[in-house]
Design a protein around this motif. Structure first.
Motif, PDB file in Angstrom:
ATOM      1  N   ARG A 150      23.642  -5.881  42.839  1.00  0.00           N
ATOM      2  CA  ARG A 150      24.792  -6.630  42.330  1.00  0.00           C
ATOM      3  C   ARG A 150      26.072  -5.839  42.570  1.00  0.00           C
ATOM      4  N   GLN A 175      22.101   0.792  37.510  1.00  0.00           N
ATOM      5  CA  GLN A 175      21.150  -0.316  37.545  1.00  0.00           C
ATOM      6  C   GLN A 175      21.718  -1.523  38.294  1.00  0.00           C
ATOM      7  N   ARG A 176      23.007  -1.798  38.130  1.00  0.00           N
ATOM      8  CA  ARG A 176      23.643  -2.892  38.882  1.00  0.00           C
ATOM      9  C   ARG A 176      23.465  -2.662  40.382  1.00  0.00           C
ATOM     10  N   TRP A 177      23.678  -1.408  40.811  1.00  0.00           N
ATOM     11  CA  TRP A 177      23.525  -1.068  42.223  1.00  0.00           C
ATOM     12  C   TRP A 177      22.074  -1.245  42.665  1.00  0.00           C
ATOM     13  N   ASP A 229      30.814  -3.211  38.686  1.00  0.00           N
ATOM     14  CA  ASP A 229      31.768  -3.631  37.658  1.00  0.00           C
ATOM     15  C   ASP A 229      32.909  -2.625  37.711  1.00  0.00           C
ATOM     16  N   ASP A 279      19.966  -3.220  41.517  1.00  0.00           N
ATOM     17  CA  ASP A 279      19.691  -4.659  41.545  1.00  0.00           C
ATOM     18  C   ASP A 279      20.433  -5.371  42.669  1.00  0.00           C
ATOM     19  N   ALA A 306      24.032   1.720  33.295  1.00  0.00           N
ATOM     20  CA  ALA A 306      24.205   0.302  33.640  1.00  0.00           C
ATOM     21  C   ALA A 306      24.809   0.146  35.036  1.00  0.00           C
TER      22      ALA A 306
END
Length: 172
Positions: A42, A36-38, A45, A40, A33
């Motif tokens: 974003r 995937q944030r990277w 976290d 995307d 996750a």
């Protein structure tokens, strides 16, 4: 069999002055996750990283050092590209992290395994399994082994580029 992560936690809690790490794998296990944030675009976290950053702030406030050199594969893996962008928070907490290319590390004869050097007197050689998780930790304190690993550190540290020189965050 002793859990290598527990062994490492004990070492983190017991060093008196300095911890230094050679980090040379192109990939380590990572939370999918987070990656995937990277991907995307974003922001990270920081929840999962918060305990580590607090630990670094505490030990550096106590006058201890926590330094590392990370080797960049050529070309850098996706993991390393992600890691470069995640490093500022470690620096802000008090770590001194530097980067060196794989070819420069090879010129210096750096080992192909990761290790920690604690207080210039104990070496923790790290081995990773096919799943890229820490699978074994070999703790050594024989003078010749320690001297060899200090020599590795002393060779690579001045050649490695400080993170702030290597990476400038994207402006938003």
């Amino acid at each position: 069999m002793t859990d290598p992560n527990q062994q490492l936690d004990l070492l983190f809690g017991s060093f008196a002055r300095s911890s230094w790490r050679w980090e040379c794998q192109g990939d380590y296990a990572i939370d999918a996750a987070a990656l995937q944030r990277w991907r995307d675009g974003r922001p990270a976290d920081m929840t999962r990283k918060a305990p580590w950053l607090q630990y670094i702030r505490e030990i550096t406030a106590a006058g201890k050092t926590f330094d590392r050199v990370r080797m960049l594969t050529e070309p850098p893996t996706e993991y390393l590209r992600w890691l470069v962008e995640q490093t500022d928070s470690n620096i802000d907490a008090g770590e001194d992290i530097r980067w060196i290319t794989q070819s420069a590390a090879a010129e210096l004869g750096m080992p192909s395994y990761d290790f920690y050097l604690f207080d210039d007197s104990r070496v923790a050689i790290m081995r990773f399994g096919p799943d890229k998780l820490l699978s074994d930790l070999e703790i050594r304190d024989e003078p010749d082994v320690v001297a060899r690993h200090r020599a590795y550190r002393d060779a690579v540290w001045p050649r490695a580029m400080p993170h702030s020189d290597y990476y400038a965050p994207r402006s938003t």
